[in-house]
Design a protein around this motif. Structure first.
Motif, PDB file in Angstrom:
ATOM      1  N   HIS A 161       0.691  -1.422   0.187  1.00  0.00           N
ATOM      2  CA  HIS A 161       0.071   0.510  -0.351  1.00  0.00           C
ATOM      3  C   HIS A 161       0.705   1.282  -0.077  1.00  0.00           C
ATOM      4  O   HIS A 161       0.736   2.209  -0.701  1.00  0.00           O
ATOM      5  CB  HIS A 161      -0.675   0.299   1.196  1.00  0.00           C
ATOM      6  N   GLU A 183      -9.107   5.555  -1.302  1.00  0.00           N
ATOM      7  CA  GLU A 183      -9.148   4.765  -0.909  1.00  0.00           C
ATOM      8  C   GLU A 183      -9.844   4.121   0.414  1.00  0.00           C
ATOM      9  O   GLU A 183     -10.689   4.492   1.421  1.00  0.00           O
ATOM     10  CB  GLU A 183      -7.784   4.236   0.278  1.00  0.00           C
ATOM     11  N   SER A 184     -10.716   2.828   0.177  1.00  0.00           N
ATOM     12  CA  SER A 184     -11.387   1.792   0.735  1.00  0.00           C
ATOM     13  C   SER A 184     -11.013   0.901   1.755  1.00  0.00           C
ATOM     14  O   SER A 184      -9.439   0.577   1.440  1.00  0.00           O
ATOM     15  CB  SER A 184     -12.550   0.952   0.178  1.00  0.00           C
ATOM     16  N   PHE A 185     -11.024   1.207   2.744  1.00  0.00           N
ATOM     17  CA  PHE A 185     -10.884   0.509   4.308  1.00  0.00           C
ATOM     18  C   PHE A 185     -12.011  -0.150   4.876  1.00  0.00           C
ATOM     19  O   PHE A 185     -12.966   0.142   4.856  1.00  0.00           O
ATOM     20  CB  PHE A 185      -9.917   1.529   4.684  1.00  0.00           C
ATOM     21  N   PRO A 192      -5.452   4.124   7.932  1.00  0.00           N
ATOM     22  CA  PRO A 192      -4.772   4.098   6.441  1.00  0.00           C
ATOM     23  C   PRO A 192      -3.755   5.609   7.757  1.00  0.00           C
ATOM     24  O   PRO A 192      -4.716   6.579   8.195  1.00  0.00           O
ATOM     25  CB  PRO A 192      -5.284   4.732   5.575  1.00  0.00           C
ATOM     26  N   ALA A 195      -3.825   8.819   6.198  1.00  0.00           N
ATOM     27  CA  ALA A 195      -5.490   9.781   5.020  1.00  0.00           C
ATOM     28  C   ALA A 195      -5.481  11.005   5.740  1.00  0.00           C
ATOM     29  O   ALA A 195      -5.379  11.794   7.090  1.00  0.00           O
ATOM     30  CB  ALA A 195      -6.378   9.004   6.103  1.00  0.00           C
ATOM     31  N   VAL A 198     -11.298  11.384   6.232  1.00  0.00           N
ATOM     32  CA  VAL A 198     -12.067  10.037   7.305  1.00  0.00           C
ATOM     33  C   VAL A 198     -12.992  10.312   7.016  1.00  0.00           C
ATOM     34  O   VAL A 198     -13.480  10.948   6.940  1.00  0.00           O
ATOM     35  CB  VAL A 198     -10.966   9.293   8.489  1.00  0.00           C
ATOM     36  N   THR A 260      -4.894  12.165  -0.151  1.00  0.00           N
ATOM     37  CA  THR A 260      -5.595  10.687   0.416  1.00  0.00           C
ATOM     38  C   THR A 260      -6.820  10.849   1.171  1.00  0.00           C
ATOM     39  O   THR A 260      -7.102  12.108   1.706  1.00  0.00           O
ATOM     40  CB  THR A 260      -4.686   9.783   1.450  1.00  0.00           C
ATOM     41  N   CYS A 262      -9.931   8.829   2.715  1.00  0.00           N
ATOM     42  CA  CYS A 262     -10.724   7.197   3.308  1.00  0.00           C
ATOM     43  C   CYS A 262     -11.604   7.368   3.632  1.00  0.00           C
ATOM     44  O   CYS A 262     -11.980   7.678   3.932  1.00  0.00           O
ATOM     45  CB  CYS A 262      -9.548   6.636   4.139  1.00  0.00           C
ATOM     46  N   SER A 272     -17.922   1.533   1.490  1.00  0.00           N
ATOM     47  CA  SER A 272     -16.256   2.157   1.686  1.00  0.00           C
ATOM     48  C   SER A 272     -15.974   1.789  -0.627  1.00  0.00           C
ATOM     49  O   SER A 272     -15.857   2.432  -0.075  1.00  0.00           O
ATOM     50  CB  SER A 272     -15.977   1.936   2.626  1.00  0.00           C
ATOM     51  N   ARG A 295      -7.890  -1.269  -0.439  1.00  0.00           N
ATOM     52  CA  ARG A 295      -7.086  -2.248   0.771  1.00  0.00           C
ATOM     53  C   ARG A 295      -7.546  -3.413   1.089  1.00  0.00           C
ATOM     54  O   ARG A 295      -6.553  -4.479   0.779  1.00  0.00           O
ATOM     55  CB  ARG A 295      -6.346  -1.358   1.960  1.00  0.00           C
TER      56      ARG A 295
END
Length: 298
Positions: A161, A183-185, A192, A195, A198, A260, A262, A272, A295
């Motif tokens: 990542h 970015e999905s998580f 992350p 980030a 968020v 970024t 997230c 997400s 992710r």
């Protein structure tokens, strides 16, 4: 007309060539995928002798079709071709092609561990060499490439990542425009670390509880339709989009090179992922440097 003459004729069309090289196991494939997400036309394991012809073939006849090119050059090339890489790049530069050579490296002990963990075979062990001997020989053969690199990146302390983010954002590979990474998580695996924004999507209806779509992800049509039919999902997406539309230009005005964003949910597979893709789709309509990373799906 020779390949070199074709390149010289079309150099205004190919605005950028990125060459990714480095040690096997250092992350070349991951780096190329990150550039592919940024709309680079990527070719892995290109014979170095064909680099000029590749640039010509992707630029002549339709200027602007592939303004960003990326090639992977590694030890699978013939030794004599690796020796010629400096001369090939020098000729491309003379013809007006802007290029950047990125060499990915890692300590021998890290490379050895990565091969041991994945049980993949090093490309040179087929010659009857041990892994440690193959790594040493690879360093020797790649020396003509590594010594002329614009940048050498040690990936020894980077995971998949982190390397993708580095290639796609911190290096600023596509000029001065702000780069966006959506970015999905999964919250159960933590937020992350890098980030900038968020957004928590756990308040939205969860496709996990519908057995028909549970095995799928937010990139699948059935899940997209399931979520798109929920009014609260549409409202959430609209309000997050409006927030980013308002505030991202402020970051751009502050000379930020990347941001970024997230989006998290419980498992990181449905809500997400869907939201990250929808947000990226919205911003790709007006920006070039937009990519996604999921992710929990990697």
């Amino acid at each position: 007309m020779t390949a070199g003459e074709k390149v010289e004729k079309a150099h205004n069309a190919a605005s950028r060539l990125v060459v990714i090289s480095g040690m096997s196991g250092a992350g070349k494939t991951i780096a190329l995928r990150a550039l592919e997400d940024l709309d680079y036309y990527c070719v892995d394991n290109l014979p170095a002798a064909l680099m000029s012809a590749f640039v010509a073939a992707t630029t002549v006849g339709d200027p602007g079709l592939h303004p960003r090119l990326a090639v992977g050059i590694d030890v699978r090339n013939r030794s004599e071709d690796l020796q010629r890489v400096p001369a090939v790049l020098s000729e491309l530069a003379r013809q007006g092609i802007e290029y950047e050579l990125i060499f990915l490296d890692a300590p021998d002990e890290v490379l050895f561990k990565r091969y041991s963990d994945t049980r993949r075979r090093h490309p040179l062990t087929g010659d009857g060499l041990s892994l440690s001997e193959a790594i040493a020989l690879e360093r020797k053969r790649l020396k003509p490439v590594s010594v002329i690199a614009n940048r050498v990146i040690d990936t020894g302390n980077l995971n998949v990542h982190q390397l993708r983010r580095l290639m796609a954002t911190e290096l600023g590979m596509v000029g001065g425009e702000l780069s966006l990474l959506f970015e999905s998580f999964a919250y159960k695996r933590g937020v992350p670390a890098d980030a900038d924004f968020v957004f928590d999507a756990r308040c939205l209806p969860n496709p996990h509880w519908d057995a028909r779509v549970r095995p799928l992800s937010g990139r699948d049509t059935a899940v997209k339709e399931w979520l798109a039919a929920k009014p609260e999902v549409a409202q959430y997406l609209a309000e997050v989009t409006a927030f980013l539309d308002t505030w991202l230009p402020r970051f751009e005005a502050d000379n930020r090179s990347y941001v970024t964003i997230c989006i998290g949910c419980t498992g990181g597979r449905h809500r997400s992922v869907y939201l990250a893709e929808k947000l990226a789709e919205h911003f790709r309509a007006t920006r070039e440097q937009v990519l996604t990373f999921h992710r929990e799906l990697e």
